[in-house]
Write a protein that holds these residues in place. Structure first.
Motif, PDB file in Angstrom:
ATOM      1  N   GLY A 151       0.835  -1.187   0.000  1.00 30.35           N
ATOM      2  CA  GLY A 151       0.000   0.000   0.000  1.00 30.35           C
ATOM      3  C   GLY A 151       0.870   1.237   0.000  1.00 30.35           C
ATOM      4  O   GLY A 151       2.096   1.149  -0.156  1.00 30.35           O
ATOM      5  N   PRO A 152       0.309   2.412   0.201  1.00 31.55           N
ATOM      6  CA  PRO A 152       1.112   3.639   0.164  1.00 31.55           C
ATOM      7  C   PRO A 152       2.212   3.681   1.213  1.00 31.55           C
ATOM      8  O   PRO A 152       3.312   4.182   0.945  1.00 31.55           O
ATOM      9  CB  PRO A 152       0.077   4.743   0.409  1.00 31.55           C
ATOM     10  N   HIS A 153       1.922   3.162   2.410  1.00 33.43           N
ATOM     11  CA  HIS A 153       2.880   3.269   3.499  1.00 33.43           C
ATOM     12  C   HIS A 153       3.199   1.925   4.153  1.00 33.43           C
ATOM     13  O   HIS A 153       3.814   1.883   5.221  1.00 33.43           O
ATOM     14  CB  HIS A 153       2.348   4.226   4.565  1.00 33.43           C
ATOM     15  N   GLY A 154       2.799   0.851   3.548  1.00 36.85           N
ATOM     16  CA  GLY A 154       2.991  -0.476   4.108  1.00 36.85           C
ATOM     17  C   GLY A 154       1.976  -1.419   3.511  1.00 36.85           C
ATOM     18  O   GLY A 154       1.553  -1.238   2.366  1.00 36.85           O
ATOM     19  N   ARG A 155       1.598  -2.409   4.267  1.00 41.08           N
ATOM     20  CA  ARG A 155       0.678  -3.408   3.741  1.00 41.08           C
ATOM     21  C   ARG A 155      -0.614  -2.777   3.246  1.00 41.08           C
ATOM     22  O   ARG A 155      -1.207  -1.931   3.888  1.00 41.08           O
ATOM     23  CB  ARG A 155       0.360  -4.449   4.819  1.00 41.08           C
ATOM     24  N   GLY A 156      -1.047  -3.224   2.054  1.00 47.98           N
ATOM     25  CA  GLY A 156      -2.275  -2.711   1.474  1.00 47.98           C
ATOM     26  C   GLY A 156      -3.494  -3.475   1.938  1.00 47.98           C
ATOM     27  O   GLY A 156      -3.409  -4.423   2.727  1.00 47.98           O
ATOM     28  N   SER A 157      -4.634  -3.069   1.444  1.00 49.37           N
ATOM     29  CA  SER A 157      -5.908  -3.705   1.783  1.00 49.37           C
ATOM     30  C   SER A 157      -6.348  -4.621   0.649  1.00 49.37           C
ATOM     31  O   SER A 157      -6.349  -4.211  -0.514  1.00 49.37           O
ATOM     32  CB  SER A 157      -6.987  -2.647   2.021  1.00 49.37           C
ATOM     33  N   GLY A 158      -6.713  -5.838   0.980  1.00 49.91           N
ATOM     34  CA  GLY A 158      -7.216  -6.773  -0.006  1.00 49.91           C
ATOM     35  C   GLY A 158      -8.737  -6.765  -0.039  1.00 49.91           C
ATOM     36  O   GLY A 158      -9.402  -6.098   0.750  1.00 49.91           O
ATOM     37  N   VAL A 159      -9.268  -7.515  -0.973  1.00 50.13           N
ATOM     38  CA  VAL A 159     -10.706  -7.682  -1.116  1.00 50.13           C
ATOM     39  C   VAL A 159     -11.024  -9.164  -1.096  1.00 50.13           C
ATOM     40  O   VAL A 159     -10.397  -9.945  -1.824  1.00 50.13           O
ATOM     41  CB  VAL A 159     -11.223  -7.046  -2.421  1.00 50.13           C
ATOM     42  N   LEU A 160     -11.961  -9.554  -0.270  1.00 51.41           N
ATOM     43  CA  LEU A 160     -12.293 -10.967  -0.136  1.00 51.41           C
ATOM     44  C   LEU A 160     -13.046 -11.482  -1.362  1.00 51.41           C
ATOM     45  O   LEU A 160     -13.923 -10.819  -1.903  1.00 51.41           O
ATOM     46  CB  LEU A 160     -13.165 -11.195   1.097  1.00 51.41           C
ATOM     47  N   GLY A 161     -12.684 -12.667  -1.771  1.00 48.97           N
ATOM     48  CA  GLY A 161     -13.445 -13.405  -2.758  1.00 48.97           C
ATOM     49  C   GLY A 161     -13.945 -14.696  -2.128  1.00 48.97           C
ATOM     50  O   GLY A 161     -13.924 -14.864  -0.914  1.00 48.97           O
ATOM     51  N   GLY A 162     -14.377 -15.619  -2.962  1.00 51.84           N
ATOM     52  CA  GLY A 162     -14.799 -16.915  -2.463  1.00 51.84           C
ATOM     53  C   GLY A 162     -16.271 -17.177  -2.694  1.00 51.84           C
ATOM     54  O   GLY A 162     -16.948 -16.479  -3.443  1.00 51.84           O
ATOM     55  N   SER A 163     -16.754 -18.216  -2.027  1.00 53.76           N
ATOM     56  CA  SER A 163     -18.150 -18.604  -2.181  1.00 53.76           C
ATOM     57  C   SER A 163     -18.713 -19.043  -0.840  1.00 53.76           C
ATOM     58  O   SER A 163     -17.971 -19.351   0.105  1.00 53.76           O
ATOM     59  CB  SER A 163     -18.293 -19.729  -3.216  1.00 53.76           C
ATOM     60  N   ALA A 164     -20.040 -19.065  -0.774  1.00 43.17           N
ATOM     61  CA  ALA A 164     -20.735 -19.478   0.450  1.00 43.17           C
ATOM     62  C   ALA A 164     -21.941 -20.325   0.068  1.00 43.17           C
ATOM     63  O   ALA A 164     -22.480 -20.207  -1.034  1.00 43.17           O
ATOM     64  CB  ALA A 164     -21.173 -18.254   1.256  1.00 43.17           C
ATOM     65  N   LEU A 165     -22.359 -21.183   0.975  1.00 39.43           N
ATOM     66  CA  LEU A 165     -23.448 -22.124   0.740  1.00 39.43           C
ATOM     67  C   LEU A 165     -24.729 -21.622   1.385  1.00 39.43           C
ATOM     68  O   LEU A 165     -24.738 -21.239   2.558  1.00 39.43           O
ATOM     69  CB  LEU A 165     -23.085 -23.495   1.300  1.00 39.43           C
ATOM     70  N   ALA A 166     -25.802 -21.651   0.617  1.00 41.24           N
ATOM     71  CA  ALA A 166     -27.093 -21.172   1.108  1.00 41.24           C
ATOM     72  C   ALA A 166     -28.177 -22.194   0.793  1.00 41.24           C
ATOM     73  O   ALA A 166     -28.025 -23.029  -0.100  1.00 41.24           O
ATOM     74  CB  ALA A 166     -27.434 -19.824   0.466  1.00 41.24           C
ATOM     75  N   VAL A 167     -29.273 -22.112   1.530  1.00 42.85           N
ATOM     76  CA  VAL A 167     -30.424 -22.990   1.319  1.00 42.85           C
ATOM     77  C   VAL A 167     -31.485 -22.233   0.534  1.00 42.85           C
ATOM     78  O   VAL A 167     -31.895 -21.139   0.929  1.00 42.85           O
ATOM     79  CB  VAL A 167     -31.012 -23.458   2.659  1.00 42.85           C
ATOM     80  N   SER A 168     -31.917 -22.809  -0.570  1.00 36.11           N
ATOM     81  CA  SER A 168     -33.002 -22.193  -1.329  1.00 36.11           C
ATOM     82  C   SER A 168     -34.267 -22.121  -0.476  1.00 36.11           C
ATOM     83  O   SER A 168     -34.655 -23.114   0.152  1.00 36.11           O
ATOM     84  CB  SER A 168     -33.291 -22.998  -2.600  1.00 36.11           C
ATOM     85  N   ARG A 169     -34.907 -20.964  -0.437  1.00 37.43           N
ATOM     86  CA  ARG A 169     -36.146 -20.806   0.326  1.00 37.43           C
ATOM     87  C   ARG A 169     -37.276 -21.649  -0.266  1.00 37.43           C
ATOM     88  O   ARG A 169     -38.280 -21.907   0.389  1.00 37.43           O
ATOM     89  CB  ARG A 169     -36.559 -19.329   0.357  1.00 37.43           C
ATOM     90  N   PHE A 170     -37.103 -22.129  -1.496  1.00 37.78           N
ATOM     91  CA  PHE A 170     -38.142 -22.895  -2.172  1.00 37.78           C
ATOM     92  C   PHE A 170     -37.875 -24.405  -2.129  1.00 37.78           C
ATOM     93  O   PHE A 170     -38.619 -25.184  -2.709  1.00 37.78           O
ATOM     94  CB  PHE A 170     -38.271 -22.405  -3.611  1.00 37.78           C
ATOM     95  N   SER A 171     -36.777 -24.782  -1.435  1.00 39.32           N
ATOM     96  CA  SER A 171     -36.464 -26.204  -1.293  1.00 39.32           C
ATOM     97  C   SER A 171     -37.499 -26.892  -0.401  1.00 39.32           C
ATOM     98  O   SER A 171     -37.901 -26.363   0.638  1.00 39.32           O
ATOM     99  CB  SER A 171     -35.077 -26.372  -0.683  1.00 39.32           C
ATOM    100  N   ARG A 172     -37.882 -28.098  -0.789  1.00 37.94           N
ATOM    101  CA  ARG A 172     -38.807 -28.884   0.031  1.00 37.94           C
ATOM    102  C   ARG A 172     -38.066 -29.783   1.021  1.00 37.94           C
ATOM    103  O   ARG A 172     -38.695 -30.527   1.771  1.00 37.94           O
ATOM    104  CB  ARG A 172     -39.695 -29.732  -0.878  1.00 37.94           C
TER     105      ARG A 172
END
Length: 435
Positions: free
Chosen positions: A311-332
């Protein structure tokens, strides 16, 4: 999402068209009828909700599993749950196609593997069901990964894969001239402008083509300089001196030549190939690059290393990526769907996420496992990168924000407008998105 390198909504390149953006706003493609941000919920689909207590066979829908490891993971579940087997459904690799098929409200799929930037939208539209935090091993996760799993104070998804960028560098070249890898922007610019050309290399590249990758690169630079795109109240703050400093860092690099003009066409794979073939001194990219660059036949195998983003004066800032698991509200079969998510987010499967899938797990202690450290020596740098990273704006209309940010930034990088003019106009566009 699936096994895409960024774990991010990788979209097709798009030219910036301010008239088209205005048409999207006016036509309601950006702002759903009756929908606003924050705790208020967007108008959802009229489909009938599923059964929260239902059990039985379930489907796991995901983007393409390019590593081919998920079927083996599900074999373990199916052996232990013969009455509730899980079927893997791989969708097309393009993120837009995955988004379209997972969204909209339907009962075709039970568990959805969502890009982390989609959680807020899917929750706000009522497409996924809220989850009870006690059912999942959240305390074992790296803390930052939970930031994109909640919406309006509730858990809607369970982190499955994380991601944060690192700075790849040619260790052989820096060692030859007695230099250390850069820890500040000034050092990165100096080495890129002096050492790189002396060794027949281009200096630095990220992903500067106008798509989601550019959004992430610019957001990293803006946050590293102390700015941001949205404030804590959800309103635009991108027209700030700090944000201008971050965007100008990239624009100045292109003007000065230590960022090669080819980088304006780079997405993840193009930039990886440039580094792996020995044409770059420095590369900003995701962890998936490491094993490929270290593989036999790579021009840089045994000749590179990784450090945190500067970064400008040392360690910079990253941005998180990735994925997450969710339950469909329409699942039976939501009870089984929740149990499958608990299995997939457990430590044993999380270890396989890394060892068989080559993806960054969310369990914190795996980054200190001696056996894994020997096999994946970049884990300490990756862990620090994740811990220092922040989420992209968790708003339902993130896709429109990203479109505007990447397209405006691209105009600045091309030299068609100044950072001050571009970010001032962007602030106005974003007020239309978030109002």
């Amino acid at each position: 999402m699936g096994n895409q390198p960024a774990g991010d909504a990788r979209r097709d390149r798009h030219p910036w068209d301010r008239r088209r953006f205005g048409q999207l706003l006016a036509g309601g493609a950006v702002l759903a009828a009756g929908g606003v941000l924050g705790r208020r919920v967007l108008a959802g689909d009229a489909a009938t909700p599923g059964d929260p207590d239902g059990t039985g066979p379930v489907t796991l829908a995901t983007g393409k599993d390019t590593a081919g490891y998920l079927r083996g993971v599900l074999d373990g579940w199916n052996a232990a749950h013969p009455a509730e087997p899980a079927e893997l459904v791989e969708l097309p690799a393009a993120a837009d196609e995955v988004h379209a098929q997972l969204g909209g409200g339907n009962g075709r799929f039970d568990v959805l593997n969502l890009d982390v930037v989609w959680t807020a939208e899917f929750a706000a539209r009522g497409w996924i069901a809220p989850l009870e935090e006690a059912q999942f091993p959240l305390r074992s996760f790296l803390p930052p990964v939970l930031s994109s799993a909640r919406f309006a104070g509730r858990l809607y998804a369970v982190p499955y894969v994380t991601n944060a960028a690192m700075l790849y560098y040619r260790s052989d070249v820096l060692d030859a001239v007695g230099e250390h890898p850069p820890s500040t922007w000034a050092e990165l610019a100096r080495l890129s402008a002096t050492v790189a050309p002396a060794h027949g290399l281009a200096g630095y590249a990220g992903q500067l083509s106008p798509y989601e990758g550019l959004t992430v690169n610019v957001l990293e630079a803006v946050r590293s300089a102390g700015g941001d795109v949205l404030g804590t109240d959800g309103m635009p703050v991108v027209d700030s001196p700090q944000a201008r400093t971050g965007l100008e860092f990239l624009a100045d690099g292109l003007r000065a030549g230590w960022i090669p003009p080819e980088a304006l066409r780079y997405q993840e794979e193009e930039s990886r190939e440039a580094f792996q073939s020995g044409r770059l001194l420095f590369l900003r990219n995701w962890p998936y690059v490491y094993p490929q660059a270290a593989s036999p036949g790579s021009a840089v195998a045994g000749r590179f290393g990784v450090v945190p983003l500067p970064g400008p004066h040392g360690r910079g800032s990253g941005v998180l990526g990735g994925s997450a698991l969710a339950v469909s509200r329409f699942s039976r079969r939501q009870r089984t769907a929740r149990a499958l998510i608990a299995y997939l987010s457990g430590r044993d499967v999380q270890r396989q996420v890394l060892t068989r899938g080559g993806l960054p797990p969310v369990w914190a202690d795996l980054y200190e496992d001696p056996e894994l450290l020997e096999r994946f020596p970049y884990l300490p740098v990756l862990r620090d990168a994740v811990l220092a990273a922040g989420s992209r704006p968790g708003i339902p209309h993130y896709q429109q924000l990203s479109l505007a940010l990447s397209a405006t930034s691209y105009e600045v990088l091309l030299g068609r407008r100044t950072a001050a003019d571009g970010l001032a106009a962007l602030a106005g566009d974003l007020r239309d998105v978030v109002r």
